[in-house]
Design a protein around this motif. Structure first.
Motif, PDB file in Angstrom:
ATOM      1  N   GLN A  97     -37.239  16.729  24.376  1.00 60.08           N
ATOM      2  CA  GLN A  97     -38.650  17.049  24.587  1.00 60.08           C
ATOM      3  C   GLN A  97     -38.786  18.128  25.655  1.00 60.08           C
ATOM      4  OE1 GLN A  97     -41.195  13.562  25.169  1.00 60.08           O
ATOM      5  NE2 GLN A  97     -39.629  12.283  24.215  1.00 60.08           N
ATOM      6  N   PHE A  98     -39.854  18.903  25.520  1.00 58.45           N
ATOM      7  CA  PHE A  98     -40.128  20.007  26.439  1.00 58.45           C
ATOM      8  C   PHE A  98     -41.619  20.013  26.729  1.00 58.45           C
ATOM      9  CE2 PHE A  98     -41.515  24.374  27.103  1.00 58.45           C
ATOM     10  CZ  PHE A  98     -40.621  24.853  28.039  1.00 58.45           C
ATOM     11  N   ASP A  99     -41.980  19.976  28.013  1.00 60.35           N
ATOM     12  CA  ASP A  99     -43.397  19.925  28.365  1.00 60.35           C
ATOM     13  C   ASP A  99     -43.667  20.813  29.573  1.00 60.35           C
ATOM     14  OD1 ASP A  99     -46.120  18.611  28.133  1.00 60.35           O
ATOM     15  OD2 ASP A  99     -45.604  18.108  30.208  1.00 60.35           O
ATOM     16  N   ILE A 100     -44.805  21.505  29.550  1.00 55.20           N
ATOM     17  CA  ILE A 100     -45.227  22.350  30.671  1.00 55.20           C
ATOM     18  C   ILE A 100     -46.582  21.879  31.168  1.00 55.20           C
ATOM     19  CG2 ILE A 100     -45.760  24.677  31.453  1.00 55.20           C
ATOM     20  CD1 ILE A 100     -44.122  25.771  29.186  1.00 55.20           C
ATOM     21  N   ASP A 101     -46.684  21.725  32.473  1.00 51.60           N
ATOM     22  CA  ASP A 101     -47.961  21.408  33.105  1.00 51.60           C
ATOM     23  C   ASP A 101     -48.231  22.499  34.136  1.00 51.60           C
ATOM     24  OD1 ASP A 101     -50.232  20.316  34.146  1.00 51.60           O
ATOM     25  OD2 ASP A 101     -49.235  18.657  35.185  1.00 51.60           O
ATOM     26  N   SER A 102     -49.199  23.359  33.854  1.00 50.30           N
ATOM     27  CA  SER A 102     -49.480  24.472  34.755  1.00 50.30           C
ATOM     28  C   SER A 102     -50.932  24.895  34.627  1.00 50.30           C
ATOM     29  CB  SER A 102     -48.575  25.667  34.431  1.00 50.30           C
ATOM     30  OG  SER A 102     -48.819  26.736  35.322  1.00 50.30           O
ATOM     31  N   SER A 103     -51.485  25.343  35.724  1.00 47.86           N
ATOM     32  CA  SER A 103     -52.815  25.942  35.713  1.00 47.86           C
ATOM     33  C   SER A 103     -52.864  26.991  36.805  1.00 47.86           C
ATOM     34  CB  SER A 103     -53.903  24.882  35.924  1.00 47.86           C
ATOM     35  OG  SER A 103     -53.692  24.184  37.139  1.00 47.86           O
ATOM     36  N   ALA A 104     -53.758  27.946  36.657  1.00 45.71           N
ATOM     37  CA  ALA A 104     -53.827  29.070  37.583  1.00 45.71           C
ATOM     38  C   ALA A 104     -54.011  28.588  39.018  1.00 45.71           C
ATOM     39  CB  ALA A 104     -54.972  29.997  37.186  1.00 45.71           C
ATOM     40  N   GLY A 105     -53.125  29.049  39.892  1.00 43.28           N
ATOM     41  CA  GLY A 105     -53.228  28.732  41.312  1.00 43.28           C
ATOM     42  C   GLY A 105     -52.663  27.392  41.718  1.00 43.28           C
ATOM     43  N   LYS A 106     -52.106  26.630  40.776  1.00 41.93           N
ATOM     44  CA  LYS A 106     -51.649  25.277  41.103  1.00 41.93           C
ATOM     45  C   LYS A 106     -50.186  25.030  40.758  1.00 41.93           C
ATOM     46  CE  LYS A 106     -56.227  23.173  40.746  1.00 41.93           C
ATOM     47  NZ  LYS A 106     -57.043  22.094  40.125  1.00 41.93           N
ATOM     48  N   GLY A 107     -49.426  26.099  40.599  1.00 43.37           N
ATOM     49  CA  GLY A 107     -48.005  25.929  40.347  1.00 43.37           C
ATOM     50  C   GLY A 107     -47.702  25.508  38.918  1.00 43.37           C
ATOM     51  N   THR A 108     -46.423  25.277  38.668  1.00 46.11           N
ATOM     52  CA  THR A 108     -45.962  24.932  37.324  1.00 46.11           C
ATOM     53  C   THR A 108     -44.938  23.810  37.407  1.00 46.11           C
ATOM     54  OG1 THR A 108     -46.291  27.205  36.558  1.00 46.11           O
ATOM     55  CG2 THR A 108     -44.836  25.815  35.234  1.00 46.11           C
ATOM     56  N   ARG A 109     -45.018  22.912  36.451  1.00 52.93           N
ATOM     57  CA  ARG A 109     -44.073  21.801  36.357  1.00 52.93           C
ATOM     58  C   ARG A 109     -43.556  21.749  34.921  1.00 52.93           C
ATOM     59  NH1 ARG A 109     -43.849  16.336  38.880  1.00 52.93           N
ATOM     60  NH2 ARG A 109     -43.008  14.851  37.366  1.00 52.93           N
ATOM     61  N   VAL A 110     -42.251  21.905  34.766  1.00 53.76           N
ATOM     62  CA  VAL A 110     -41.619  21.853  33.447  1.00 53.76           C
ATOM     63  C   VAL A 110     -40.750  20.605  33.376  1.00 53.76           C
ATOM     64  CG1 VAL A 110     -40.045  22.980  31.836  1.00 53.76           C
ATOM     65  CG2 VAL A 110     -41.623  24.357  33.203  1.00 53.76           C
ATOM     66  N   THR A 111     -40.904  19.847  32.302  1.00 53.23           N
ATOM     67  CA  THR A 111     -40.130  18.623  32.111  1.00 53.23           C
ATOM     68  C   THR A 111     -39.293  18.729  30.843  1.00 53.23           C
ATOM     69  OG1 THR A 111     -41.858  17.301  33.183  1.00 53.23           O
ATOM     70  CG2 THR A 111     -40.231  16.119  31.865  1.00 53.23           C
ATOM     71  N   LEU A 112     -38.000  18.483  30.991  1.00 52.35           N
ATOM     72  CA  LEU A 112     -37.087  18.420  29.855  1.00 52.35           C
ATOM     73  C   LEU A 112     -36.588  16.988  29.735  1.00 52.35           C
ATOM     74  CD1 LEU A 112     -34.836  21.515  30.717  1.00 52.35           C
ATOM     75  CD2 LEU A 112     -36.992  21.518  29.452  1.00 52.35           C
ATOM     76  N   ILE A 113     -36.629  16.441  28.540  1.00 54.30           N
ATOM     77  CA  ILE A 113     -36.091  15.103  28.300  1.00 54.30           C
ATOM     78  C   ILE A 113     -34.985  15.221  27.256  1.00 54.30           C
ATOM     79  CG2 ILE A 113     -36.570  12.774  27.474  1.00 54.30           C
ATOM     80  CD1 ILE A 113     -39.374  13.036  28.569  1.00 54.30           C
ATOM     81  N   VAL A 114     -33.779  14.841  27.672  1.00 52.82           N
ATOM     82  CA  VAL A 114     -32.602  14.973  26.812  1.00 52.82           C
ATOM     83  C   VAL A 114     -32.077  13.578  26.495  1.00 52.82           C
ATOM     84  CG1 VAL A 114     -30.322  15.995  26.563  1.00 52.82           C
ATOM     85  CG2 VAL A 114     -32.049  17.138  27.979  1.00 52.82           C
ATOM     86  N   PRO A 115     -32.057  13.185  25.231  1.00 50.28           N
ATOM     87  CA  PRO A 115     -31.560  11.846  24.886  1.00 50.28           C
ATOM     88  C   PRO A 115     -30.055  11.742  25.075  1.00 50.28           C
ATOM     89  CG  PRO A 115     -32.062  13.088  22.898  1.00 50.28           C
ATOM     90  CD  PRO A 115     -32.533  13.924  24.048  1.00 50.28           C
ATOM     91  N   PHE A 116     -29.608  10.625  25.650  1.00 46.55           N
ATOM     92  CA  PHE A 116     -28.174  10.384  25.729  1.00 46.55           C
ATOM     93  C   PHE A 116     -27.628  10.267  24.309  1.00 46.55           C
ATOM     94  CE2 PHE A 116     -29.307   8.400  29.950  1.00 46.55           C
ATOM     95  CZ  PHE A 116     -28.816   9.466  30.680  1.00 46.55           C
TER      96      PHE A 116
END
Length: 215
Positions: free
Chosen positions: A184-203
Motif C-alpha cells: 500500500q502507498f498513501d500520501i497525506d499532505s496539504s499546503a503549508g503543513k508538510g507531507t507524510r508518506v506511508t508504505l505498507i509492505v506485506p511480509f
C-alpha cells in the motif's frame, strides 16, 4: 520483472564504478602523493595539491554513488542499518536533519524487496530535498505480524490535495512498485503543513508474485 532487472543493473553499474573508476582514482592519488614528496618547485607542488583535492572529491562522490546504487550494507546488515547510512548521507550533503525510529525487531525481506524499500525511501528523501523546503524529516519503521510500515514525513511546504501532485515528483514510480508487491502507498499532505508518506509492505512480499498480477 522490471524491478528485478533494475536491481541487477544497478548492482552491475555499482561494481563497474568501483572497479573501473574508483580503483584507478585511488591509484592515481597514491602516485601523485608520491610525486608531491619529491624535490619540486612550489608551483608544481601547488598544482599537484589541487589535483589531489580534485581526485579526493571524485573518489568520495564515486563511493557515494556506488553505495546509493547498491549499498553493500543493505545486503550485509539489513534494511535499518542501510537507512541509517542513507540518513547520514543526506545530513552531510544536504543539511537535512532526519530522525529515525524502528522497533528493532524488523523481519528481514529477501534482498529484492529490501532493495525496493531502500530505493523508495531514497526517492522520498530526494523529493524532500528538491521540493519541500523542509528543515527536518522523520523516518519510522514499525511492524506487526503481517506487515512492515514505513513512514517518511517532513515539515516542508506540502502540496495541494490533487491527483497530479500525488502522481508527480517520482511518486508514481513508488506507487507502482508497491502495487506490484501487493503493498500500500498513501500520501497525506496539504499546503503549508508538510507531507507524510506511508508504505505498507506485506511480509512474504515477492516481486515475482507481484509480476504475475501484471500479466
Amino acid at each position: 520483472q522490471l524491478s528485478l532487472i533494475e536491481e541487477h543493473e544497478k548492482r552491475r553499474i555499482a561494481t563497474e564504478l568501483h572497479d573501473c573508476i574508483g580503483q584507478p582514482l585511488a591509484l592515481s592519488k597514491i602516485k601523485l602523493t608520491q610525486l608531491n614528496k619529491m624535490a619540486l618547485s612550489d608551483e608544481s607542488r601547488y598544482i599537484i595539491t589541487e589535483l589531489l583535492q580534485l581526485i579526493e572529491l571524485t573518489i568520495k562522490e564515486t563511493r557515494t554513488l556506488t553505495f546509493e546504487l547498491s549499498p553493500p550494507i543493505l545486503y550485509e546488515l539489513g534494511l535499518s542499518q542501510a537507512i541509517k547510512w542513507l540518513i547520514d548521507q543526506f545530513r552531510v550533503k544536504h543539511g537535512l536533519e532526519i530522525t529515525f525510529e524502528d522497533n528493532e525487531q524488523i523481519t528481514e525481506f529477501d534482498h529484492n524487496i529490501r532493495f525496493l524499500i531502500f530505493q523508495a525511501v531514497r526517492e522520498l528523501l530526494v523529493n524532500i530535498v528538491k521540493h519541500s523546503e523542509a528543515k527536518t524529516a522523520k523516518i519510522c519503521l514499525t511492524s506487526d505480524n503481517n506487515n512492515l510500515k514505513v513512514i517518511v514525513e517532513d515539515n516542508g511546504i506540502g502540496f495541494p490535495d490533487s491527483p497530479d501532485k500525488k502522481n508527480g515528483y517520482g511518486l508514481f514510480n513508488i506507487r507502482e512498485k508497491m502495487n506490484h508487491i501487493k503493498g500500500q502507498f498513501d500520501i497525506d499532505s496539504s499546503a503549508g503543513k508538510g507531507t507524510r508518506v506511508t508504505l505498507i509492505v506485506p511480509f512474504g512480499a515477492d516481486i515475482k508474485q507481484g509480476e504475475k498480477g501484471l500479466s
